[in-house]
Design an enzyme around this catalytic site. Structure first.
Site, mmCIF file in Angstrom:
data_model
loop_
_atom_site.group_PDB
_atom_site.id
_atom_site.type_symbol
_atom_site.label_atom_id
_atom_site.label_comp_id
_atom_site.label_asym_id
_atom_site.label_seq_id
_atom_site.Cartn_x
_atom_site.Cartn_y
_atom_site.Cartn_z
ATOM 1 N N ASP A 132 0.798 -1.043 0.002
ATOM 2 C CA ASP A 132 -0.113 -0.023 0.002
ATOM 3 C C ASP A 132 0.784 1.365 0.062
ATOM 4 O OD1 ASP A 132 -2.186 1.516 -0.081
ATOM 5 O OD2 ASP A 132 -2.839 1.316 2.190
ATOM 6 N N HIS A 175 -3.266 0.865 11.597
ATOM 7 C CA HIS A 175 -2.652 -0.649 11.594
ATOM 8 C C HIS A 175 -1.173 -0.676 11.170
ATOM 9 C CE1 HIS A 175 -4.419 1.479 7.767
ATOM 10 N NE2 HIS A 175 -3.173 1.377 7.398
ATOM 11 N N ARG A 273 1.461 13.321 9.988
ATOM 12 C CA ARG A 273 0.011 13.167 9.213
ATOM 13 C C ARG A 273 -0.577 11.813 10.008
ATOM 14 N NH1 ARG A 273 -1.694 9.960 5.069
ATOM 15 N NH2 ARG A 273 -3.225 10.587 3.570
ATOM 16 N N ASP A 275 -2.496 8.896 10.050
ATOM 17 C CA ASP A 275 -3.106 8.428 8.876
ATOM 18 C C ASP A 275 -4.542 7.535 9.171
ATOM 19 O OD1 ASP A 275 -2.802 7.267 6.075
ATOM 20 O OD2 ASP A 275 -2.864 5.207 7.164
ATOM 21 N N GLU A 317 -5.745 13.152 9.070
ATOM 22 C CA GLU A 317 -6.233 12.413 7.415
ATOM 23 C C GLU A 317 -7.630 11.660 7.627
ATOM 24 O OE1 GLU A 317 -6.372 9.783 4.122
ATOM 25 O OE2 GLU A 317 -5.787 8.910 6.000
ATOM 26 N N HIS A 386 -2.070 11.729 -3.175
ATOM 27 C CA HIS A 386 -1.650 10.442 -3.922
ATOM 28 C C HIS A 386 -2.918 9.363 -4.070
ATOM 29 C CE1 HIS A 386 -2.070 9.753 0.574
ATOM 30 N NE2 HIS A 386 -1.574 8.416 0.478
HETATM 31 C C1 GLC Z 1 -4.762 6.706 4.078
HETATM 32 C C2 GLC Z 1 -3.667 6.853 3.087
HETATM 33 C C3 GLC Z 1 -3.647 5.821 2.030
HETATM 34 C C4 GLC Z 1 -3.719 4.490 2.523
HETATM 35 C C5 GLC Z 1 -4.685 4.387 3.836
HETATM 36 C C6 GLC Z 1 -4.452 2.982 4.499
HETATM 37 O O1 GLC Z 1 -5.848 6.857 3.580
HETATM 38 O O2 GLC Z 1 -3.770 8.156 2.391
HETATM 39 O O3 GLC Z 1 -3.076 5.862 0.836
HETATM 40 O O4 GLC Z 1 -4.182 3.313 1.457
HETATM 41 O O5 GLC Z 1 -4.535 5.279 4.488
HETATM 42 O O6 GLC Z 1 -3.278 3.310 5.311
#
Ligand code: GLC
Length: 639
Positions: A132, A175, A273, A275, A317, A386
């Site tokens: 990922d 995670h 950030r 996430d 995020e 992204h």
């Molecule tokens: C956030 C990231 C993304 C990723 C997801 C899981 O949304 O921006 O790219 O797939 O987290 O970690």
């Protein structure tokens, strides 16, 4: 007084008190809030709470002194992230210039454009195959060899500090990968670490969860649980099957992740950030997103971080509904005490909606209904990142426009993802679900705005229009209240990158189409003023420099949307005590007009002329209207 203000006050006394004393003071002032937050998540856990206080002390002691000093400077300065002088760029280190050293060698490129804030996509160790894009983490602080070494990162952060540049890195708080040491121990049968995740011997609880949980990646990773043969258990995997959700109902997890966070920020990170933070708390019977406990947890992280690294801030995020995003700034007793920054995903989606519909009504309706943010917090404004572009627009508002929400979303997907032959956009569908019709959009800014199609068909009119649209959207996010973030490559009109289709670990994930490599050949040719790339670059460079020179662009909660009476126009104002800027954007393919007397009343027309900061000239208003060319952007200066 909110915590940040209190800390600023304390920091102003730093000369007389030592760093350590100041930490003790911070801990003392925050202790009540920390306790309240902690006990609301982990009631009656006195012993673990005492442990947390000890952990905080040791995390502070481990923070390098130069960063402790910088923390204090930041506190004295106030909310540094709200400055008009900050302009950001997001990039993949390997796609930009090979590795961390390569990136360091290209810092002059950012200087040239005016960028001084970098968001580097994940650079820590990750599984070899699918990972990922590094969001499946094997470590929160060890640097993956492909990017270089820890020393390379420390060298980079030192240089960035010396140049007054800022660094943002991800903390994948929800995670870990299935190769993370805790996951490995769990697979080896260690009960303690199985409890670090949501693991279940049979399907009873997973099935109960599944009744209400949505799917994030329905095509590539359907369902929210994965059976692990080694452990002989189901484990929660809301994202990909190799990303194991951390179980924050276990206080040990919080403590261990706080330690991970401190190791990350001690590398010299300015903004973390956070996430996928909307997913941090799970509860059967809910969608397990944006739960009150998730907010409490984020706030607990924040207040703890504030004690040992108070110069570091958090970005939420949370790509969720507009009314939910704003809550990550904190509400009630934690107002201003969750994340200092959040992605303005609503504005982002609405800008794409305005391009496709050529109208701004839905944007006004949605933005005006978002509650005010706390003054100490701010938006990250961006056109795209992204990830995919999700259509996070309130169905109610779509209906109020007289449109059918399902039909309207289908139109947007068709418009951007090659479902309508006349549309200039060349995007791809992401995670389209034929059953529900839900889907998201991928593509680079230039390809979504028509540049790729214009070049393919050698249509010069379409090409000029695409350039105008690229500048228009960037100009809006550069002028809006908050910190603008440009995706690397968009500043030179980089097209979609289809190479992911040949890579087995990426081909199912069309987000890779919008993560192109930086094209240094194009950059070497930017002096040729005739190419679309150079036109975009130089026009953005100019907008950035105007922004940086005008304090009115600093985020003082000073954005105001005004209705212009014209459906194709977006009009908003930035003001401070001394000055004002009126931003006017035309989303239509035709010239549009706005009543000049209204603009005059606002103070932007004097002696029948207005001053456009972008063209740097005064323009006579000959009719009773302000005329705005197709996709034109004006930044009018208050006279
Ligand atoms: C956030 C990231 C993304 C990723 C997801 C899981 O949304 O921006 O790219 O797939 O987290 O970690």
């Amino acid at each position: 007084m909110n915590q940040a203000a209190l800390h600023a006050l304390l920091a102003s006394r730093a000369n007389t008190e030592g760093l350590k004393k100041l930490f003790d003071l911070r801990l003392a002032t925050n202790a009540t809030l920390i306790k309240e937050l902690y006990f609301s998540l982990y009631p009656k856990d006195e012993v673990a709470f005492e442990k947390l206080l000890d952990v905080l002390k040791s995390l502070f002691e481990k923070r390098p002194e130069k960063l402790q000093t910088q923390d204090l400077e930041r506190l004295k300065k106030g909310n540094w992230y709200q400055s008009e002088e900050i302009v950001g760029m997001q990039l993949y280190v390997d796609h930009f210039n090979k590795d961390l050293k390569g990136l360091k060698n290209k810092l002059s490129y950012f200087d040239e454009l005016g960028v001084n804030f970098l968001h580097l996509m994940p650079i820590t160790t990750r599984p070899k195959g699918e990972n990922d894009g590094g969001y499946a983490v094997n470590s929160y602080h060890e640097i993956d060899k492909r990017y270089g070494t820890k020393k390379d990162l420390l060298d980079l952060t030192k240089t960035l500090r010396s140049k007054n540049m800022y660094l943002m890195l991800d903390f994948v708080v929800n995670h870990t990968s299935n190769e993370y040491p805790w996951a490995k121990k769990a697979m080896a049968g260690d009960k303690k670490y199985q409890d670090f995740y949501y693991t279940y011997a049979d399907r009873t609880i997973p099935d109960a969860f599944e009744k209400t949980l949505p799917e994030i990646f329905p095509k590539t990773s359907p369902g929210n649980f994965t059976y692990n043969e080694k452990m002989q258990k189901w484990v929660m995997t809301a994202f990909n099957s190799y990303q194991w959700d951390l179980n924050y109902t276990n206080p040990e997890v919080f403590l261990a992740m706080l330690t991970n966070l401190s190791k990350l920020v001690n590398l010299g990170v300015d903004v973390v950030r956070f996430d996928a933070l909307a997913f941090l708390w799970k509860k059967i019977g809910t969608i397990s997103q944006n739960l009150p406990e998730a907010h409490t947890l984020v706030s607990l992280f924040k207040v703890c971080l504030q004690t040992f690294a108070p110069g570091v801030i958090l970005l939420a995020e949370a790509i969720v509904a507009p009314r939910e995003i704003i809550k990550y700034f904190g509400e009630g007793m934690t107002r201003g005490n969750e994340c200092e920054l959040a992605y303005n995903a609503s504005l982002m989606a609405l800008l794409w909606n305005s391009i496709a519909t050529k109208k701004t009504g839905l944007l006004y309706k949605s933005i005006i209904n978002i509650p005010d943010k706390p003054d100490s917090c701010g938006w990250i404004n961006y056109i795209r990142c992204h990830d995919d572009i999700g259509l996070g627009i309130d169905d109610g508002f779509i209906s109020e426009m007289g449109w059918n929400p399902t039909g309207h979303r289908r139109f947007l997907l068709d418009y951007y993802c090659q479902g309508l032959p006349w549309s200039p956009a060349k995007g791809l569908l992401f995670m389209f679900n034929p059953k529900t019709g839900d889907g998201r959009i991928t593509g680079s800014t230039a390809s979504l705005l028509g540049l790729e199609k214009a070049l393919d068909t050698k249509d010069t009119a379409l090409l000029d229009e695409a350039v105008e649209k690229i500048v228009l959207l960037h100009g809006i996010v550069l002028a809006y209240g908050g910190l603008p973030l440009i995706y690397a490559g968009d500043e030179i009109g980089t097209l979609n990158d289809y190479s992911f289709l040949k890579d087995n670990t990426k081909k199912e994930d069309s987000r890779w189409v919008n993560r192109p490599h930086q094209n240094w050949e194009i950059i070497a040719g930017l002096d040729d003023a005739t190419t679309p790339n150079s036109k975009i670059f130089h026009r953005l460079k100019k907008l950035i420099s105007i922004r940086k020179k005008n304090k009115v662009f600093a985020d003082n909660s000073n954005v105001r949307l005004h209705h212009s009476g014209n459906d194709h126009i977006l009009l908003f104002e930035r003001t401070d005590k001394k000055s004002g800027v009126l931003v006017i954007a035309n989303f239509n393919t035709a010239t549009e007009v706005v009543d000049a007397s209204a603009i005059q009343k606002m103070g932007y027309i004097k002696n029948s002329a207005f001053e456009d900061m972008i063209q740097n000239k005064k323009i006579k208003v000959s009719s009773g209207f302000l005329e705005i060319a197709p996709y034109q952007l004006l930044w009018l200066k208050k006279s």
